[in-house]
Design a protein around this motif. Structure first.
Motif, PDB file in Angstrom:
ATOM      1  N   VAL A  14     -83.911  -1.791 -29.606  1.00  0.00           N
ATOM      2  CA  VAL A  14     -84.508  -0.498 -29.238  1.00  0.00           C
ATOM      3  C   VAL A  14     -83.465   0.386 -28.567  1.00  0.00           C
ATOM      4  O   VAL A  14     -83.333   1.567 -28.897  1.00  0.00           O
ATOM      5  CB  VAL A  14     -85.743  -0.702 -28.326  1.00  0.00           C
ATOM      6  N   TYR A  15     -82.682  -0.170 -27.645  1.00  0.00           N
ATOM      7  CA  TYR A  15     -81.640   0.625 -26.985  1.00  0.00           C
ATOM      8  C   TYR A  15     -80.592   1.107 -27.996  1.00  0.00           C
ATOM      9  O   TYR A  15     -80.118   2.238 -27.914  1.00  0.00           O
ATOM     10  CB  TYR A  15     -80.973  -0.173 -25.872  1.00  0.00           C
ATOM     11  N   ILE A  17     -82.491  -3.649 -37.261  1.00  0.00           N
ATOM     12  CA  ILE A  17     -83.151  -2.344 -37.350  1.00  0.00           C
ATOM     13  C   ILE A  17     -83.203  -2.043 -38.837  1.00  0.00           C
ATOM     14  O   ILE A  17     -82.161  -1.924 -39.483  1.00  0.00           O
ATOM     15  CB  ILE A  17     -82.374  -1.245 -36.604  1.00  0.00           C
ATOM     16  N   ALA A  18     -84.402  -1.950 -39.381  1.00  0.00           N
ATOM     17  CA  ALA A  18     -84.552  -1.792 -40.824  1.00  0.00           C
ATOM     18  C   ALA A  18     -85.657  -0.798 -41.135  1.00  0.00           C
ATOM     19  O   ALA A  18     -86.660  -0.734 -40.432  1.00  0.00           O
ATOM     20  CB  ALA A  18     -84.865  -3.131 -41.483  1.00  0.00           C
ATOM     21  N   ARG A  19     -85.432  -0.061 -42.199  1.00  0.00           N
ATOM     22  CA  ARG A  19     -86.452   0.867 -42.675  1.00  0.00           C
ATOM     23  C   ARG A  19     -87.271   0.184 -43.761  1.00  0.00           C
ATOM     24  O   ARG A  19     -86.724  -0.468 -44.649  1.00  0.00           O
ATOM     25  CB  ARG A  19     -85.784   2.123 -43.226  1.00  0.00           C
ATOM     26  N   ALA A  20     -88.591   0.357 -43.673  1.00  0.00           N
ATOM     27  CA  ALA A  20     -89.511  -0.177 -44.683  1.00  0.00           C
ATOM     28  C   ALA A  20     -90.447   0.958 -45.067  1.00  0.00           C
ATOM     29  O   ALA A  20     -91.442   1.203 -44.396  1.00  0.00           O
ATOM     30  CB  ALA A  20     -90.284  -1.365 -44.135  1.00  0.00           C
ATOM     31  N   GLY A  21     -90.073   1.685 -46.107  1.00  0.00           N
ATOM     32  CA  GLY A  21     -90.852   2.874 -46.467  1.00  0.00           C
ATOM     33  C   GLY A  21     -90.719   3.921 -45.378  1.00  0.00           C
ATOM     34  O   GLY A  21     -89.613   4.300 -45.015  1.00  0.00           O
ATOM     35  N   GLN A  22     -91.839   4.344 -44.810  1.00  0.00           N
ATOM     36  CA  GLN A  22     -91.808   5.330 -43.724  1.00  0.00           C
ATOM     37  C   GLN A  22     -91.796   4.680 -42.344  1.00  0.00           C
ATOM     38  O   GLN A  22     -91.837   5.372 -41.336  1.00  0.00           O
ATOM     39  CB  GLN A  22     -93.011   6.263 -43.828  1.00  0.00           C
ATOM     40  N   PRO A  24     -98.095  -9.820 -27.978  1.00  0.00           N
ATOM     41  CA  PRO A  24     -96.630  -9.710 -28.043  1.00  0.00           C
ATOM     42  C   PRO A  24     -95.958 -10.511 -26.937  1.00  0.00           C
ATOM     43  O   PRO A  24     -96.555 -10.797 -25.896  1.00  0.00           O
ATOM     44  CB  PRO A  24     -96.395  -8.214 -27.836  1.00  0.00           C
ATOM     45  N   THR A  25     -94.714 -10.849 -27.170  1.00  0.00           N
ATOM     46  CA  THR A  25     -93.926 -11.447 -26.094  1.00  0.00           C
ATOM     47  C   THR A  25     -93.684 -10.371 -25.046  1.00  0.00           C
ATOM     48  O   THR A  25     -93.808  -9.166 -25.312  1.00  0.00           O
ATOM     49  CB  THR A  25     -92.561 -11.950 -26.607  1.00  0.00           C
ATOM     50  N   ASN A  26     -93.332 -10.791 -23.850  1.00  0.00           N
ATOM     51  CA  ASN A  26     -93.014  -9.822 -22.800  1.00  0.00           C
ATOM     52  C   ASN A  26     -91.842  -8.937 -23.213  1.00  0.00           C
ATOM     53  O   ASN A  26     -91.811  -7.750 -22.903  1.00  0.00           O
ATOM     54  CB  ASN A  26     -92.709 -10.537 -21.486  1.00  0.00           C
ATOM     55  N   ALA A  27     -90.872  -9.537 -23.917  1.00  0.00           N
ATOM     56  CA  ALA A  27     -89.707  -8.768 -24.364  1.00  0.00           C
ATOM     57  C   ALA A  27     -90.111  -7.677 -25.354  1.00  0.00           C
ATOM     58  O   ALA A  27     -89.658  -6.537 -25.251  1.00  0.00           O
ATOM     59  CB  ALA A  27     -88.670  -9.688 -24.992  1.00  0.00           C
ATOM     60  N   ALA A  28     -90.983  -7.999 -26.311  1.00  0.00           N
ATOM     61  CA  ALA A  28     -91.429  -7.001 -27.294  1.00  0.00           C
ATOM     62  C   ALA A  28     -92.273  -5.921 -26.627  1.00  0.00           C
ATOM     63  O   ALA A  28     -92.140  -4.737 -26.929  1.00  0.00           O
ATOM     64  CB  ALA A  28     -92.214  -7.676 -28.411  1.00  0.00           C
ATOM     65  N   ARG A  29     -93.152  -6.313 -25.709  1.00  0.00           N
ATOM     66  CA  ARG A  29     -93.985  -5.338 -25.007  1.00  0.00           C
ATOM     67  C   ARG A  29     -93.110  -4.365 -24.201  1.00  0.00           C
ATOM     68  O   ARG A  29     -93.297  -3.157 -24.246  1.00  0.00           O
ATOM     69  CB  ARG A  29     -94.978  -6.035 -24.084  1.00  0.00           C
ATOM     70  N   TYR A  30     -92.133  -4.917 -23.478  1.00  0.00           N
ATOM     71  CA  TYR A  30     -91.242  -4.083 -22.678  1.00  0.00           C
ATOM     72  C   TYR A  30     -90.414  -3.154 -23.571  1.00  0.00           C
ATOM     73  O   TYR A  30     -90.233  -1.980 -23.260  1.00  0.00           O
ATOM     74  CB  TYR A  30     -90.331  -4.955 -21.809  1.00  0.00           C
ATOM     75  N   ALA A  31     -89.935  -3.678 -24.696  1.00  0.00           N
ATOM     76  CA  ALA A  31     -89.150  -2.854 -25.630  1.00  0.00           C
ATOM     77  C   ALA A  31     -90.000  -1.701 -26.165  1.00  0.00           C
ATOM     78  O   ALA A  31     -89.531  -0.562 -26.265  1.00  0.00           O
ATOM     79  CB  ALA A  31     -88.628  -3.714 -26.780  1.00  0.00           C
ATOM     80  N   ALA A  32     -91.270  -1.971 -26.498  1.00  0.00           N
ATOM     81  CA  ALA A  32     -92.165  -0.914 -26.985  1.00  0.00           C
ATOM     82  C   ALA A  32     -92.409   0.129 -25.899  1.00  0.00           C
ATOM     83  O   ALA A  32     -92.434   1.335 -26.170  1.00  0.00           O
ATOM     84  CB  ALA A  32     -93.488  -1.518 -27.449  1.00  0.00           C
ATOM     85  N   GLU A  33     -92.576  -0.316 -24.662  1.00  0.00           N
ATOM     86  CA  GLU A  33     -92.779   0.615 -23.550  1.00  0.00           C
ATOM     87  C   GLU A  33     -91.541   1.476 -23.304  1.00  0.00           C
ATOM     88  O   GLU A  33     -91.648   2.665 -22.992  1.00  0.00           O
ATOM     89  CB  GLU A  33     -93.163  -0.146 -22.287  1.00  0.00           C
ATOM     90  N   GLU A  34     -90.370   0.879 -23.429  1.00  0.00           N
ATOM     91  CA  GLU A  34     -89.130   1.646 -23.285  1.00  0.00           C
ATOM     92  C   GLU A  34     -89.020   2.714 -24.375  1.00  0.00           C
ATOM     93  O   GLU A  34     -88.661   3.865 -24.100  1.00  0.00           O
ATOM     94  CB  GLU A  34     -87.910   0.720 -23.335  1.00  0.00           C
ATOM     95  N   LEU A  35     -89.326   2.340 -25.609  1.00  0.00           N
ATOM     96  CA  LEU A  35     -89.292   3.305 -26.717  1.00  0.00           C
ATOM     97  C   LEU A  35     -90.294   4.425 -26.463  1.00  0.00           C
ATOM     98  O   LEU A  35     -89.969   5.608 -26.602  1.00  0.00           O
ATOM     99  CB  LEU A  35     -89.586   2.582 -28.031  1.00  0.00           C
TER     100      LEU A  35
END
Length: 124
Positions: free
Chosen positions: A109-110, A73-78, A12-23
């Motif tokens: 994420v925010y 932000i999108a829903r894809a099934g569950q 992942p990019t650093n931005a995606a990794r950080y966003a996942a950690e924040e979540l």
């Protein structure tokens, strides 16, 4: 016990990794349980797909295709996809200082957390 995971790319990019950690951190603050982050793996449970993942690519959602700082932000099934226009060169230090780097995935994420009821208050 949380009945979902967080999925990010194998690299992942650093931005995606950080966003996942924040979540992950904010979900820990609410129920007190740590949600697992899966790197480059499929989830057998419903999942949040952060940044560019195979699921987001299948639906045509890629940080490369989005304007800087925009997000989806999108829903894809569950599952839920949160992805945005990021600067792949942003370092963790750039992300934490928000020094002019596009961080659409983190902003997504925010936004999701705020929609879910998370609020930030200052002491003043």
């Amino acid at each position: 016990i949380p009945q979902f995971n967080i999925v990010i790319a194998a690299k992942p990019t650093n931005a995606a990794r950080y966003a996942a950690e924040e979540l992950q951190h904010h979900f820990y603050l609410a129920p007190g349980k740590k949600v697992q982050i899966l790197r480059g793996k499929k989830s057998t449970l419903p999942a949040f797909h952060i940044g560019e993942t195979p699921l987001s690519r299948r639906f045509g959602v890629s940080p490369d295709l989005m304007s800087p700082e925009h997000f989806v932000i999108a829903r894809a099934g569950q599952d839920i996809i949160i992805s945005g226009g990021d600067d792949a060169k942003a370092t963790r230090g750039n992300i934490q200082s928000i020094a002019g780097f596009p961080l659409g995935t983190l902003y997504g994420v925010y936004e999701f957390l705020e929609y879910a009821g998370c609020r930030y208050f200052c002491q003043s």
